[in-house]
Design a protein around this motif. Structure first.
Motif: not given
Length: 672
Positions: A32-33, A43-52
């Motif tokens: 989570i970001d 999407d970026n809230y739930a997956n933001g750090n995953w994507k980074k």
């Protein structure tokens, strides 16, 4: 959809319960970001750090849950199976183990591949060089069709859309190297660059082969552009009524009299009195085009189609140039996978079911079938309740919808019977011929179905595939073993995460039976109207609103989602989430509601489960390609796109008017 009939009589093997026991976290909160608000960009809230923390590997064009699980299935699990088999000695000729071991070995034998050069293609090239007339061209391209080499049209057998118990011959447009008409006519600089790169690619491939053709890239692009402009778009191809034109075989000669259909079909061993034509106007226009095209142009085009079809089985220079265009230019990949990884995937492509039998036996526990069956029945029950509550559908149509829902069948994990592949000739030192033998087997397997009853036990995907599908002709949903693993289905996760994952996927496939295409097929799988006129108009109004909504989403400058192309998948996502949410809520009846986990309520974790299965990164090139040819919206928009239409999401996260992921009630679309 493509399905394949089984011709073997092998009985199913009892599966061993030896699935992986490694525990996977239900949802990693570190992904989570919090720099993003859930109600503005989920999407970026739930997956933001995953994507980074999960950049796209150089060998990939996209990287997400599907890709990671596919890599594990193919490059770890299948690799282990193949390695074990290749370690055995004196494997009996024609057995599946011998075929797998020797195909894999032949792909790795690069010394022999380099030494042989393009010699394995010489018999086919000689036939192309010998073409003198359009009739000659029809015969040669017909023979090449058996090897999977594309031309302006193609044939295949499948269940008759209006008599789904019997197989019939279908005709379809084909022959575009870039995959879709828009690539040949879009004026933007990115697409123009693809066309320029394509011309250079064809020229380079012809130069490597030593072909004398002058400006072959320009020639091929020119002919394919002319073909593209007379073909149906991928949106038009979605209409099962428009593309169903039952005809006598003789009508092919009437519509395109200058093309020798008898020579074309005879070379493919096709015998049929009836054929379902995709688009009569295309055949008439193609006839005019072919008649006006010089034979030398058709020969150059055919040599290109042969060369590009088998580039991956040729020496390194061809293989690398093929990857440069289709891997790097078209999808943004920076490097090829290792030869070993590609050997595994190539073996899987050609001998997928024999490998699948071993995969399912080792990695799919029998108990999972029972669990998934229960999930499916829960979704079926909730779908029925949702139908009853619809305000836009009349009672008479609801009655027929219930009939179709009750008739849904399903397949889980792996086939109940397996095909017989023993006639495929596989030898250690002949990679290209091995691929040809597999293609010839597949062609015969398909063509032999013409005029015969449909085998409804057949599968259209291998057990190791990370995907699922709905087949309207069988009115069935199919869930291979490959997808029934974390993060889609996690036996160690709380219900909310699994309902947001695999249950939403199940609901998605169920909803395909009632999307813009599936809703035109009845309970028996036949293309037949079961709606009242008013109900169909109401449904169309809802879907048109959803088309307009997605068509407004720009994913890259100048590239917007094609709402008409993606409407089926978008409707299925919206329906799948709705069904899964209320199935989860129903499961708590008479029980105490679950307490928050990691500070998140079950409602919030449901949506985190949905976001988790779609998290991913993608290159710009792959995104542009997806927008033009893929009926699925990009992963980011599969997460964010449906959520503003779900009041349940707004309530779960406390979203308010003015938040980016909140729509006024009047603008929300609720279909099922």
């Amino acid at each position: 959809m493509v399905t394949f009939a089984a011709c073997g009589t092998n009985t199913s093997t009892k599966q061993q319960e030896t699935a992986d026991t490694t525990k996977v976290p239900a949802f990693n909160v570190a992904d989570i970001d919090t720099a993003y608000k859930a109600c503005d960009d989920f999407d970026n809230y739930a997956n933001g750090n995953w994507k980074k923390n999960n950049p796209i590997p150089s060998t990939e064009s996209r990287w997400g849950a599907f890709n990671i699980l596919d890599k594990q299935n193919k490059e770890v699990r299948l690799k282990g199976i193949i390695t074990e088999i290749t370690g055995k000695k004196e494997l009996k000729k024609g057995t599946e183990e011998q075929q797998i071991a020797d195909y894999y070995t032949s792909f790795l034998d690069t010394a022999t591949i380099e030494k042989r050069g393009i010699t394995p293609l010489k018999p086919y090239l000689d036939k192309i060089d010998g073409i003198k007339t359009l009739a000659d061209w029809a015969a040669v391209t017909g023979e090449l069709q058996k090897l999977g080499v594309s031309t302006f049209t193609g044939f295949g057998a499948e269940a008759d859309a209006k008599n789904s118990k019997m197989n019939v011959l279908y005709q379809a447009q084909s022959g575009l190297s870039l995959g879709e008409r828009s690539y040949y006519e879009r004026p933007d600089s990115a697409t123009k660059n693809v066309r320029n790169e394509f011309v250079n690619h064809v020229d380079k491939m012809f130069s490597l082969a030593g072909f004398p053709d002058v400006k072959p890239g320009t020639t091929v692009l020119g002919l394919e552009t002319q073909l593209a402009l007379i073909q149906l778009s991928n949106v038009e191809l979605r209409d099962p009524v428009k593309t169903y034109n039952r005809s006598g075989y003789g009508e092919l000669r009437t519509l395109a009299p200058d093309f020798d259909w008898d020579a074309f079909t005879k070379k493919q061993d096709i015998k049929a009195d009836t054929v379902i034509l995709q688009n009569k106007e295309y055949l008439t226009n193609a006839n005019k085009l072919l008649k006006a095209t010089p034979i030398d142009v058709l020969k150059t085009y055919t040599k290109w189609q042969l060369l590009t079809s088998f580039a991956g089985y040729l020496p390194k220079a061809f293989d690398e140039e093929n990857f440069h265009f289709f891997g790097t230019v078209m999808t943004g990949k920076k490097a090829q996978k290792t030869r070993t990884e590609r050997a595994i995937r190539s073996t899987d492509m050609k001998l997928g079911m024999p490998l699948g039998k071993l995969f399912a036996k080792k990695y799919f526990p029998e108990s999972s079938k029972e669990k998934v069956s229960q999930m499916i029945e829960n979704v079926r029950k909730v779908y029925g309740e949702r139908i009853d509550k619809l305000t836009w559908m009349s009672d008479s149509t609801k009655q027929m919808a219930h009939k179709k829902l009750a008739s849904f069948t399903y397949k889980i994990g792996y086939p109940d019977k397996w095909k017989d592949y023993s006639s495929i000739q596989i030898d250690k030192g002949t990679l290209l011929e091995n691929a040809v033998s597999a293609m010839l087997w597949e062609h015969k397997d398909n063509i032999d179905k013409i005029g015969k009853p449909v085998d409804r036990s057949e599968w259209g995907m291998t057990p190791q595939t990370v995907n699922a599908y709905y087949n309207p002709l069988n009115n069935e949903v199919v869930f291979p073993a490959g997808i029934l693993q974390p993060p889609f289905y996690n036996p160690n996760a709380d219900d909310a995460i699994n309902y947001g994952g695999i249950i939403a996927v199940i609901g998605h496939e169920f909803t395909h039976g009632f999307d813009d295409q599936g809703s035109q097929f009845d309970a028996e799988g036949n293309l037949k109207n079961w709606w009242t006129k008013t109900d169909r108009e109401n449904f169309d109004k809802l879907t048109k609103r959803y088309v307009k909504y997605f068509s407004g989403i720009e994913v890259l400058p100048g590239f917007k989602i094609n709402g008409s192309l993606t409407i089926g998948e978008n409707v299925a996502d919206l329906g799948g989430m709705t069904l899964a949410y209320y199935a989860l809520k129903k499961s708590f009846e008479g029980k105490e509601e679950p307490k928050p986990i990691d500070g998140f309520t079950w409602q919030q974790r449901f949506f985190l489960g949905w976001a988790q299965v779609w998290h991913g990164n993608i290159t710009d090139a792959a995104l542009r390609q997806q927008i033009q040819i893929d009926p699925h919206s990009p992963a980011r928009d599969r997460i964010n796109g449906p959520l503003p239409h779900l009041k349940e999401f707004q309530d779960a996260w406390g979203c308010k008017a003015g938040d980016k992921m909140v729509l006024p009630d009047a603008e929300r679309v609720t279909i099922w």
